[in-house]
Write a protein that holds these residues in place. Structure first.
Motif, PDB file in Angstrom:
ATOM      1  N   LYS A 172      13.963 -30.140 -34.441  1.00 20.91           N
ATOM      2  CA  LYS A 172      13.705 -29.812 -33.038  1.00 20.91           C
ATOM      3  C   LYS A 172      12.472 -28.926 -32.922  1.00 20.91           C
ATOM      4  CE  LYS A 172      17.228 -28.876 -30.420  1.00 20.91           C
ATOM      5  NZ  LYS A 172      18.368 -28.150 -29.802  1.00 20.91           N
ATOM      6  N   ILE A 173      11.635 -29.222 -31.914  1.00 14.76           N
ATOM      7  CA  ILE A 173      10.514 -28.353 -31.549  1.00 14.76           C
ATOM      8  C   ILE A 173      10.756 -27.888 -30.119  1.00 14.76           C
ATOM      9  CG2 ILE A 173       8.020 -28.174 -31.177  1.00 14.76           C
ATOM     10  CD1 ILE A 173       7.596 -30.389 -33.153  1.00 14.76           C
ATOM     11  N   SER A 174      10.607 -26.588 -29.887  1.00 16.23           N
ATOM     12  CA  SER A 174      10.812 -26.061 -28.540  1.00 16.23           C
ATOM     13  C   SER A 174       9.711 -25.070 -28.211  1.00 16.23           C
ATOM     14  CB  SER A 174      12.185 -25.374 -28.433  1.00 16.23           C
ATOM     15  OG  SER A 174      12.302 -24.326 -29.390  1.00 16.23           O
ATOM     16  N   ALA A 175       9.522 -24.841 -26.924  1.00 17.09           N
ATOM     17  CA  ALA A 175       8.495 -23.904 -26.466  1.00 17.09           C
ATOM     18  C   ALA A 175       9.102 -22.969 -25.448  1.00 17.09           C
ATOM     19  CB  ALA A 175       7.322 -24.666 -25.849  1.00 17.09           C
ATOM     20  N   LYS A 176       8.759 -21.698 -25.570  1.00 16.63           N
ATOM     21  CA  LYS A 176       9.252 -20.707 -24.621  1.00 16.63           C
ATOM     22  C   LYS A 176       8.185 -19.654 -24.430  1.00 16.63           C
ATOM     23  CE  LYS A 176      13.569 -19.758 -24.462  1.00 16.63           C
ATOM     24  NZ  LYS A 176      14.958 -19.320 -24.695  1.00 16.63           N
ATOM     25  N   TRP A 180       5.537 -21.668 -29.559  1.00 15.76           N
ATOM     26  CA  TRP A 180       6.240 -22.823 -30.139  1.00 15.76           C
ATOM     27  C   TRP A 180       7.160 -22.396 -31.271  1.00 15.76           C
ATOM     28  CZ3 TRP A 180       6.019 -27.582 -27.994  1.00 15.76           C
ATOM     29  CH2 TRP A 180       4.952 -27.854 -27.132  1.00 15.76           C
ATOM     30  N   TYR A 181       8.350 -23.047 -31.321  1.00 10.76           N
ATOM     31  CA  TYR A 181       9.331 -22.790 -32.378  1.00 10.76           C
ATOM     32  C   TYR A 181       9.811 -24.138 -32.935  1.00 10.76           C
ATOM     33  CZ  TYR A 181       9.508 -18.182 -30.164  1.00 10.76           C
ATOM     34  OH  TYR A 181       9.168 -16.962 -29.637  1.00 10.76           O
ATOM     35  N   VAL A 194      15.126 -20.986 -37.589  1.00 12.90           N
ATOM     36  CA  VAL A 194      14.126 -21.238 -36.550  1.00 12.90           C
ATOM     37  C   VAL A 194      12.834 -20.572 -36.989  1.00 12.90           C
ATOM     38  CG1 VAL A 194      13.477 -20.911 -34.146  1.00 12.90           C
ATOM     39  CG2 VAL A 194      15.864 -21.371 -34.734  1.00 12.90           C
ATOM     40  N   SER A 221      23.868 -28.755 -34.870  1.00 16.61           N
ATOM     41  CA  SER A 221      22.979 -27.593 -34.919  1.00 16.61           C
ATOM     42  C   SER A 221      23.720 -26.275 -34.706  1.00 16.61           C
ATOM     43  CB  SER A 221      21.860 -27.744 -33.881  1.00 16.61           C
ATOM     44  OG  SER A 221      22.398 -27.882 -32.585  1.00 16.61           O
ATOM     45  N   GLU A 248      16.531 -16.613 -19.255  1.00 19.82           N
ATOM     46  CA  GLU A 248      16.406 -16.622 -20.717  1.00 19.82           C
ATOM     47  C   GLU A 248      17.761 -16.405 -21.358  1.00 19.82           C
ATOM     48  OE1 GLU A 248      13.825 -14.672 -24.373  1.00 19.82           O
ATOM     49  OE2 GLU A 248      13.691 -13.803 -22.371  1.00 19.82           O
ATOM     50  N   TYR A 250      20.154 -18.092 -25.105  1.00 22.73           N
ATOM     51  CA  TYR A 250      20.002 -18.751 -26.406  1.00 22.73           C
ATOM     52  C   TYR A 250      21.144 -19.735 -26.635  1.00 22.73           C
ATOM     53  CZ  TYR A 250      16.512 -15.178 -26.824  1.00 22.73           C
ATOM     54  OH  TYR A 250      15.401 -14.393 -26.587  1.00 22.73           O
TER      55      TYR A 250
END
Length: 312
Positions: A172-176, A180-181, A194, A221, A248, A250
């Motif tokens: 998984k790629i995520s952005a916040k 980028w994470y 992560v 996950s 926000e 998690y």
């Protein structure tokens, strides 16, 4: 007309045709035969599936499985696409090989002058809150490729002035907030991790059979992330503080509303300070905290912060 503008217009012009002749392009764009031939070569390089039929009555054709579709967008759809594209400006890096400026130029070349004027006027009065970061994530494209290939990677990761090696299968790629994470399984320990993508200094995709599929990793996950020594928590908040949670939170958290508004979840040993800092954002809206150890950690963090401000 610039060549880039002419080519963009040609793509739209040829998109609805099965066949065309050189003379069609020469007449429409007032260009020479040699220029028309060069333009056709440029269109092929851009990915347009053009083929030639030779002979006395030779002509050019476009394959039926052509890349472009004759889609007409409403202005509301144009606005939505335009502002979705602008959100990329918040990111120094993306997983795609593109320039936002060039993408914007291509997009506007597909619009009329009046539509462009409308979009520019709307941009003045409609603003998105973005958090630009100056950290460069050099390997987003390789991370994404490894996920789609369901392959593992060897990476070098820099943190706290130290660099470590990991063998990871990302899923998984995520952005916040502009950052980028990448989430993955560290294969040596089978632990969920992560990684902040800008801290990855080297990546090499391995040509070996992966242990897991993407679907399996995504579905597992949370289960993988939770260690045997994880600790459950419940934090009651005032209903008015739900907005803080929605802005926000998690994956290990969820919110339940009823007679009370409660945030429930778990944390692993070593994550207490991180979780305490998170709940400090709720201030006076926190009504109760379980377990007692988490409450004590929050009190200690608040005390340390008070001491700091008393000294300055």
């Amino acid at each position: 007309m610039k060549k880039s503008e002419r080519l963009n217009d040609m793509i739209r012009y040829l998109n609805g045709r099965e066949f065309f002749n050189l003379s069609d392009l020469m007449d429409k764009y007032n260009i020479s035969k040699s220029t028309a031939l060069r333009d056709i070569s440029s269109l092929e390089e851009l990915g347009m599936p053009i083929f030639a039929e030779h002979g006395r009555h030779g002509r050019y054709g476009i394959l039926k499985n052509r890349l472009l579709s004759p889609i007409i967008f409403t202005m509301d759809e144009v606005y939505a696409l335009y502002f979705a594209m602008l959100t990329l400006e918040a990111y120094q890096s993306t997983p795609f090989h593109l320039s936002v400026n060039q993408l914007n130029e291509k997009f506007e070349n597909c619009l009329s002058k009046e539509q462009i004027k409308q979009i520019h006027n709307m941009k003045k009065v409609l603003q998105f809150e973005m958090y630009p970061h100056h950290h460069v994530s050099r390997f987003l494209d390789k991370i994404l490729k490894s996920i789609l290939n369901e392959s593992s990677c060897k990476i070098q990761y820099a943190k706290n002035n130290q660099e470590k090696s990991y063998q990871v299968q990302f899923f998984k790629i995520s952005a916040k907030f502009g950052q980028w994470y990448a989430a993955g399984i560290e294969l040596k320990t089978n632990q969920h991790r992560v990684f902040r993508c800008d801290r990855i200094t080297f990546i090499e995709e391995e040509d070996i059979q992966s242990r897991f599929s993407i679907d399996e990793l995504v579905s597992r996950s949370l289960e993988i992330y939770r260690s045997e020594n994880s600790i459950d928590f419940e934090v009651e908040i005032l209903e008015q503080a739900k907005d803080i949670f929605y802005k926000e939170h998690y994956p290990t958290m969820k919110i339940e509303s009823g007679d009370k508004t409660v945030i429930k979840g778990f944390y692993n040993p070593g994550e207490e300070e991180f979780l305490a800092d998170y709940f400090m954002r709720y201030g006076h809206d926190v009504m109760s905290v379980k377990p007692e150890s988490l409450k004590q950690m929050i009190q200690d963090r608040v005390g340390n912060l008070l001491n700091h401000y008393q000294k300055i």
